[in-house]
Design an enzyme around this catalytic site. Structure first.
Site, PDB file in Angstrom:
ATOM      1  N   HIS A 308       0.903  -1.171   0.070  1.00  0.00           N
ATOM      2  CA  HIS A 308      -0.086  -0.100   0.051  1.00  0.00           C
ATOM      3  C   HIS A 308       0.804   1.273  -0.106  1.00  0.00           C
ATOM      4  O   HIS A 308       1.943   1.342   0.655  1.00  0.00           O
ATOM      5  CB  HIS A 308      -0.783  -0.034   1.232  1.00  0.00           C
ATOM      6  CG  HIS A 308      -1.882   1.060   1.180  1.00  0.00           C
ATOM      7  ND1 HIS A 308      -1.944   2.343   1.293  1.00  0.00           N
ATOM      8  CD2 HIS A 308      -3.448   0.768   0.738  1.00  0.00           C
ATOM      9  CE1 HIS A 308      -3.148   2.832   1.186  1.00  0.00           C
ATOM     10  NE2 HIS A 308      -4.062   1.910   0.782  1.00  0.00           N
ATOM     11  N   ASP A 365      -8.074  -4.467  -0.686  1.00  0.00           N
ATOM     12  CA  ASP A 365      -8.615  -5.204  -1.925  1.00  0.00           C
ATOM     13  C   ASP A 365      -8.333  -6.714  -1.714  1.00  0.00           C
ATOM     14  O   ASP A 365      -8.895  -7.414  -2.508  1.00  0.00           O
ATOM     15  CB  ASP A 365      -8.038  -4.734  -2.813  1.00  0.00           C
ATOM     16  CG  ASP A 365      -8.557  -3.220  -3.326  1.00  0.00           C
ATOM     17  OD1 ASP A 365      -9.691  -2.911  -3.137  1.00  0.00           O
ATOM     18  OD2 ASP A 365      -7.596  -2.349  -3.502  1.00  0.00           O
TER      19      ASP A 365
HETATM   20  N1  ACO Z   1       4.061  -7.901  -4.782  1.00  0.00           N
HETATM   21  C1  ACO Z   1       5.387  -7.801  -4.922  1.00  0.00           C
HETATM   22  N2  ACO Z   1       6.141  -6.978  -4.776  1.00  0.00           N
HETATM   23  C2  ACO Z   1       5.583  -5.787  -4.387  1.00  0.00           C
HETATM   24  C3  ACO Z   1       4.421  -5.513  -4.254  1.00  0.00           C
HETATM   25  C4  ACO Z   1       3.545  -6.524  -4.671  1.00  0.00           C
HETATM   26  N3  ACO Z   1       2.142  -6.499  -4.369  1.00  0.00           N
HETATM   27  N4  ACO Z   1       4.087  -4.172  -3.721  1.00  0.00           N
HETATM   28  C5  ACO Z   1       5.353  -3.703  -3.728  1.00  0.00           C
HETATM   29  N5  ACO Z   1       6.449  -4.708  -4.024  1.00  0.00           N
HETATM   30  C6  ACO Z   1       7.934  -4.573  -4.084  1.00  0.00           C
HETATM   31  C7  ACO Z   1       8.486  -3.642  -5.071  1.00  0.00           C
HETATM   32  O1  ACO Z   1       8.795  -4.302  -6.102  1.00  0.00           O
HETATM   33  C8  ACO Z   1       9.733  -2.963  -4.454  1.00  0.00           C
HETATM   34  O2  ACO Z   1      10.909  -3.847  -4.300  1.00  0.00           O
HETATM   35  P1  ACO Z   1      12.206  -3.491  -4.450  1.00  0.00           P
HETATM   36  O3  ACO Z   1      12.470  -2.482  -3.402  1.00  0.00           O
HETATM   37  O4  ACO Z   1      13.033  -4.941  -4.507  1.00  0.00           O
HETATM   38  O5  ACO Z   1      12.271  -2.668  -5.854  1.00  0.00           O
HETATM   39  C9  ACO Z   1       9.252  -2.580  -3.056  1.00  0.00           C
HETATM   40  O6  ACO Z   1       8.249  -3.616  -2.852  1.00  0.00           O
HETATM   41  C10 ACO Z   1       8.467  -1.287  -2.857  1.00  0.00           C
HETATM   42  O7  ACO Z   1       7.435  -1.129  -3.906  1.00  0.00           O
HETATM   43  P2  ACO Z   1       7.029   0.160  -4.066  1.00  0.00           P
HETATM   44  O8  ACO Z   1       6.253   0.017  -5.469  1.00  0.00           O
HETATM   45  O9  ACO Z   1       7.936   1.430  -4.032  1.00  0.00           O
HETATM   46  O10 ACO Z   1       5.966   0.541  -3.260  1.00  0.00           O
HETATM   47  P3  ACO Z   1       4.794   1.573  -3.112  1.00  0.00           P
HETATM   48  O11 ACO Z   1       4.626   1.979  -1.898  1.00  0.00           O
HETATM   49  O12 ACO Z   1       5.290   2.512  -4.224  1.00  0.00           O
HETATM   50  O13 ACO Z   1       3.550   0.811  -4.026  1.00  0.00           O
HETATM   51  C11 ACO Z   1       1.578  -0.348  -4.312  1.00  0.00           C
HETATM   52  C12 ACO Z   1       2.342   0.656  -3.420  1.00  0.00           C
HETATM   53  C13 ACO Z   1       1.445   0.255  -5.931  1.00  0.00           C
HETATM   54  C14 ACO Z   1       0.124  -0.476  -3.828  1.00  0.00           C
HETATM   55  C15 ACO Z   1       2.131  -1.501  -4.495  1.00  0.00           C
HETATM   56  O14 ACO Z   1       2.241  -2.202  -3.207  1.00  0.00           O
HETATM   57  C16 ACO Z   1       1.274  -2.509  -5.525  1.00  0.00           C
HETATM   58  O15 ACO Z   1       1.511  -2.366  -6.582  1.00  0.00           O
HETATM   59  N6  ACO Z   1       0.580  -3.476  -4.861  1.00  0.00           N
HETATM   60  C17 ACO Z   1      -0.388  -4.337  -5.583  1.00  0.00           C
HETATM   61  C18 ACO Z   1      -1.403  -3.569  -6.257  1.00  0.00           C
HETATM   62  C19 ACO Z   1      -2.620  -3.199  -5.089  1.00  0.00           C
HETATM   63  O16 ACO Z   1      -3.073  -4.234  -4.386  1.00  0.00           O
HETATM   64  N7  ACO Z   1      -3.018  -1.955  -5.104  1.00  0.00           N
HETATM   65  C20 ACO Z   1      -4.109  -1.745  -4.146  1.00  0.00           C
HETATM   66  C21 ACO Z   1      -3.673  -0.736  -3.103  1.00  0.00           C
HETATM   67  S1  ACO Z   1      -4.960  -0.358  -2.102  1.00  0.00           S
HETATM   68  C22 ACO Z   1      -6.202   0.790  -2.721  1.00  0.00           C
HETATM   69  O17 ACO Z   1      -5.996   1.563  -3.659  1.00  0.00           O
HETATM   70  C23 ACO Z   1      -7.460   0.671  -2.150  1.00  0.00           C
END
Ligand code: ACO
Length: 431
Positions: A308, A365
């Site tokens: 998140h 979600d």
């Molecule tokens: N699965 C696997 N790896 C992940 C995931 C995931 N769901 N989410 C983040 N990571 C990893 C990234 O690859 C990154 O790894 P690294 O440090 O080796 O490069 C690290 O975790 C940090 O990720 P970021 O993208 O920088 O985290 P951010 O806080 O920007 O992203 C987000 C948040 C977009 C929600 C992300 O976690 C994601 O894409 N999750 C899946 C989609 C999702 O469930 N979205 C719903 C959000 S809730 C809502 O809107 C109601």
């Protein structure tokens, strides 16, 4: 605690006031910085920018805390229902019995879609995306009710009780209408029954065969909507505030919020979770292979429903929904293999160093799609369900913007990185 922060630029110190929120959150007030120093703050995507003061929702992502008007989400989920929580979020306090009754009555009186407005549906192809239809129809409300949507804060606020109730009630009715239109079914007329039961009736009643609501289904729907009711300065809520700050009326600002919600990184994630679980199931995986591929760092193979933008802990709403999933499916006698896969994924991820070290936990979600599926709500409508749920938060935020005596239009700055000044080249000299 510090009351000012000192920033030194080109050897010159600037004293910046420090602001403190009621929960001890600290912010540095940079409003005068550009005027005094010529510098702006660079914060792409506003990830570390407090764009406003707000009294609606407190969110502490590090500790997994979410409170509306001071009330913990866990207590609201356990003891309140969607319409009462909507009132709380919009008006700032829990309603007394009369206030609750009046609010419900107003919603019921304005639940139906105007006959002329119904014609808008017919302009869409049957396969039109539900969020596209919802945005257009909600934005049309400003044109259908011009005396309530004057783009003048004073007169729009004078009608606020009515427009707020109309907006929540009609968005619910429009979503059900979108579903029935896309499936070539006649619309149902709203009844004088509670909000969630009315939604189920609008969706599922058939000619001569009224939908019979099971209390567990009604409660589960209430819970899903309540858990989405507000979430601080997320993308769609900030959009509503931004559009509203120009003086735009409530309906127009809400339509803008719905547009923002339609993106896959925001409101579309619940649909992506269901697609992921279905793919895992269809491929005969129990989640083990998928977990391994989710650790590759490939954005296209993320574990959807995990992680998140602000929570670095368990999203408190995910914990509540995860538990409700078990209760609802048990009561309805539904065995959903996707729920088993989701549980396996969660168990494996919560033990895995990759997810632990990155503080990736289930978000709201992860389980909400499984409950909606159990209630008979098709995946195509998931994001529109999110819009019904989020409408109180959007409305409360619009009201805050419209009520600020010294509010200013939202207008961020940028760091220009394009070409420097150059002279126009006539066409004949261009190659
Ligand atoms: N699965 C696997 N790896 C992940 C995931 C995931 N769901 N989410 C983040 N990571 C990893 C990234 O690859 C990154 O790894 P690294 O440090 O080796 O490069 C690290 O975790 C940090 O990720 P970021 O993208 O920088 O985290 P951010 O806080 O920007 O992203 C987000 C948040 C977009 C929600 C992300 O976690 C994601 O894409 N999750 C899946 C989609 C999702 O469930 N979205 C719903 C959000 S809730 C809502 O809107 C109601």
């Amino acid at each position: 605690m510090a009351t000012t922060a000192t920033l030194t630029l080109e050897g010159k110190p600037y004293e910046l006031p420090v602001m403190t929120g009621t929960e001890g959150e600290k912010a540095i007030d940079v409003r005068q910085l550009r005027k005094e120093s010529g510098y702006v703050c660079y914060d792409q995507g506003y990830g570390n920018t407090g764009s406003c003061e707000s009294q609606i929702t407190y969110l502490d992502g590090d500790n997994g805390i979410l409170r509306h008007r001071g009330y913990p989400i866990e207590q609201l989920a356990e003891q309140s229902e969607f319409v009462e929580t909507a009132y709380l979020i919009i008006y700032g306090d829990l309603p007394n019995p009369k206030e609750r009754r009046d609010f419900g009555d107003l919603m019921r009186q304005h639940a139906a879609i105007d006959t002329q407005m119904l014609r808008i549906f017919e302009g869409f192809p049957r396969e039109a995306p539900p969020m596209g239809m919802l945005t257009s129809i909600v934005s049309s409300m400003a044109a259908y009710y011009p005396s309530l949507a004057t783009n003048n804060f004073e007169s729009d606020l004078a009608n606020f009780d009515l427009t707020a109730a109309m907006a929540i009630s009609k968005i619910r009715t429009i979503v059900a209408g979108v579903y029935r239109y896309r499936h070539g079914m006649p619309f149902n007329y709203p009844k004088d029954i509670p909000f969630c039961d009315n939604f189920l009736h609008l969706m599922f009643s058939e000619p001569y065969k009224d939908y019979v609501t099971i209390p567990e289904v009604s409660r589960a729907l209430n819970l899903i909507l309540l858990l989405h009711a507000d979430h601080e300065q997320n993308c769609s809520t900030s959009t509503v505030r931004m559009v509203g700050s120009s003086g735009a009326n409530l309906f127009t600002s809400l339509a803008a919020g719905i547009c923002a919600l339609s993106g896959p990184l925001h409101g579309g994630a619940n649909t992506a979770v269901m697609q992921m679980l279905q793919t895992i199931h269809d491929e005969g995986d129990d989640g083990t292979r998928f977990i391994e591929s989710a650790k590759s760092g490939d954005k296209n193979h993320r574990l959807m429903g995990f992680g998140h933008a602000v929570y670095r802990n368990y999203d408190p709403r995910a914990r509540i929904i995860g538990h409700a999933c078990d209760v609802v499916l048990n009561k309805l006698g539904i065995v959903d293999p996707l729920l088993d896969i989701a549980k396996k994924l969660e168990e494996a991820a919560l033990k895995d160093e990759y997810f632990l070290s990155r503080k990736l936990y289930p978000n709201v979600d992860f389980y909400s799609g499984i409950i909606m599926r159990a209630l008979g709500i098709p995946t195509e409508l998931f994001t529109t369900m999110f819009a019904i749920g989020r409408s109180p938060g959007w409305i409360a935020n619009w009201k805050e913007v419209a009520s600020q005596p010294k509010g200013r239009i939202y207008r961020p700055r940028q760091l220009y990185t394009g070409p420097v000044k150059r002279d126009y080249v006539p066409m004949a000299r261009r190659h």
